[in-house]
Design a protein around this motif. Sequence first.
Motif, PDB file in Angstrom:
ATOM      1  N   ALA B 182      44.948 -16.584  11.171  1.00 54.72           N
ATOM      2  CA  ALA B 182      44.555 -17.741  12.148  1.00 54.72           C
ATOM      3  C   ALA B 182      44.611 -18.954  11.353  1.00 54.72           C
ATOM      4  CB  ALA B 182      42.761 -17.614  12.365  1.00 54.72           C
ATOM      5  N   TYR B 183      44.953 -20.367  11.804  1.00 58.07           N
ATOM      6  CA  TYR B 183      45.589 -21.247  11.158  1.00 58.07           C
ATOM      7  C   TYR B 183      44.541 -22.653  11.571  1.00 58.07           C
ATOM      8  CZ  TYR B 183      49.695 -18.655  10.510  1.00 58.07           C
ATOM      9  OH  TYR B 183      50.629 -17.662  10.303  1.00 58.07           O
ATOM     10  N   ARG B 216      52.940 -16.619  18.245  1.00 60.05           N
ATOM     11  CA  ARG B 216      52.979 -16.378  16.718  1.00 60.05           C
ATOM     12  C   ARG B 216      53.454 -17.612  16.132  1.00 60.05           C
ATOM     13  NH1 ARG B 216      50.272 -12.140  14.316  1.00 60.05           N
ATOM     14  NH2 ARG B 216      50.728 -10.269  14.940  1.00 60.05           N
ATOM     15  N   ILE B 217      52.756 -18.148  15.131  1.00 60.01           N
ATOM     16  CA  ILE B 217      53.015 -19.257  14.276  1.00 60.01           C
ATOM     17  C   ILE B 217      54.194 -18.951  13.381  1.00 60.01           C
ATOM     18  CG2 ILE B 217      52.740 -21.072  12.556  1.00 60.01           C
ATOM     19  CD1 ILE B 217      51.501 -21.569  15.497  1.00 60.01           C
ATOM     20  N   THR B 218      55.410 -19.565  13.311  1.00 59.09           N
ATOM     21  CA  THR B 218      56.373 -19.156  12.355  1.00 59.09           C
ATOM     22  C   THR B 218      56.715 -20.269  11.136  1.00 59.09           C
ATOM     23  OG1 THR B 218      58.249 -20.346  13.620  1.00 59.09           O
ATOM     24  CG2 THR B 218      57.817 -18.051  14.097  1.00 59.09           C
ATOM     25  N   GLY B 219      57.152 -19.988  10.392  1.00 63.17           N
ATOM     26  CA  GLY B 219      57.614 -20.994   9.017  1.00 63.17           C
ATOM     27  C   GLY B 219      56.468 -21.014   8.142  1.00 63.17           C
ATOM     28  N   ILE B 220      55.353 -20.473   8.131  1.00 65.97           N
ATOM     29  CA  ILE B 220      54.395 -20.322   7.272  1.00 65.97           C
ATOM     30  C   ILE B 220      54.491 -19.075   6.566  1.00 65.97           C
ATOM     31  CG2 ILE B 220      51.839 -21.026   6.879  1.00 65.97           C
ATOM     32  CD1 ILE B 220      51.607 -22.819   9.378  1.00 65.97           C
ATOM     33  N   THR B 224      49.760 -18.108   2.523  1.00 70.43           N
ATOM     34  CA  THR B 224      49.085 -19.399   2.648  1.00 70.43           C
ATOM     35  C   THR B 224      48.107 -19.321   3.949  1.00 70.43           C
ATOM     36  OG1 THR B 224      51.018 -20.363   3.997  1.00 70.43           O
ATOM     37  CG2 THR B 224      51.064 -20.480   1.558  1.00 70.43           C
ATOM     38  N   SER B 225      48.347 -18.629   4.648  1.00 70.23           N
ATOM     39  CA  SER B 225      47.493 -18.580   5.879  1.00 70.23           C
ATOM     40  C   SER B 225      46.088 -18.199   5.927  1.00 70.23           C
ATOM     41  CB  SER B 225      48.111 -18.010   7.064  1.00 70.23           C
ATOM     42  OG  SER B 225      47.867 -16.395   6.783  1.00 70.23           O
TER      43      SER B 225
END
Lengths: 225, 225
Positions: B182-183, B216-220, B224-225
């Motif tokens: 989760a972000y 999905r979130i990419t690039g992180i 760090t999430s």
Amino acid sequence: MSTLVQTIAVLGGTGAEGSGLALRWARAGLRVILGSRNPEKAAKACRELNALAGTDSISFADNRSAAAAAAIVVLTVPHQVQRATVEEVRDAIAGKILIDTTVPLVPPKVARVQLPAGGSAVAEVQRMLGATVRVVSAFQNVPAHNLRDLDHPVDCDVLVCGDDVAAREIVIGLARDVGLRAYHAGPVCNSAAAEALTSILICLNIRYKVPGAGIRITGIPDTTS
Amino acid sequence: MSTLVQTIAVLGGTGAEGSGLALRWARAGLRVILGSRNPEKAAKACRELNALAGTDSISFADNRSAAAAAAIVVLTVPHQVQRATVEEVRDAIAGKILIDTTVPLVPPKVARVQLPAGGSAVAEVQRMLGATVRVVSAFQNVPAHNLRDLDHPVDCDVLVCGDDVAAREIVIGLARDVGLRAYHAGPVCNSAAAEALTSILICLNIRYKVPGAGIRITGIPDTTS
């Protein structure tokens, strides 16, 4: 390479998103015309992009002439001049496909979702143009700097929204030409989701100190996309 | 397991999304109270979920009593009864965190993005409650049937929006408890993006004939999430 399209006009083609798309389409074998109001800037961008792509297939013109000379017109200008640019090329895009990449960011709070009253900036352009132009929303979520970096694939999918399914299909092909997975994401009003998502991605870039957060769609096998 | 939370009330906890979250939180060691207006249905759901989770930590009550007995209250009711349910539990949630999973779908066209005039259904609840309750938007995009299937991880990330950063952090921990990345996705108004995205995912499910598209979130980087 997409066989349905040979020449693409990229209006606002000297900007980060426009030039990144132009570069990748040129490398995929398409002819690209950068539309710009600034001939000097456009000439410089043209030289740089052709050198990067290893082609001579990128040229430039004013927005109106660029739009007139292409079968597909891509809008990559800031939200503030989106409507004025569409008005400027209105006659030249009749009967064509307009790919609109506009994100309705409201500076200075660009990490805050602030959609226009009508719900979607791109849907408003479809309403403004009526049935004469098939407006397709795409590429809002693709980090511009990733497009410029030809050594790495872009880790982001594309949501393609538009009322005309055949036009969406062509845009999905054009996304594939630049190495992106793209999906039919419904009618043009659904562009609201992609537009809003860009503020979320900006938010993530700031919060997690990364240059370009993106999205991937999960749960759909590659063969069906 | 999140150490900040011991008892969670899931209002509308007999529904698909609510029962899926309840199941996974119970399995993670949390106490869960299903809030429901139907005691028979709730008792049955309780038995089933405890059996699936291999626990006896899921109980049930009416929405108001459930909300009163928990530190964190999760709203998983249909959009049509979102505000009425919040009004019903208003006194019981003062000073607490309300996790709102509401998606403002407008049947029958649920695959069409149709956000409320205010922009976001969850932001409207924050406005309605004022500063007495910290409203956090989350879980809109998680396919419910995936939550029920304990044998497989859920292939979807969670966008967490809320005006209070500490409250968002707690919700991110609760998402991790159920196995989800989760972000921090910004203020509560940014919930518009997650709410709109659900219609896109429904669209994809229909178009590509899949049971549960997600994002999905990419690039992180994961750390760090």
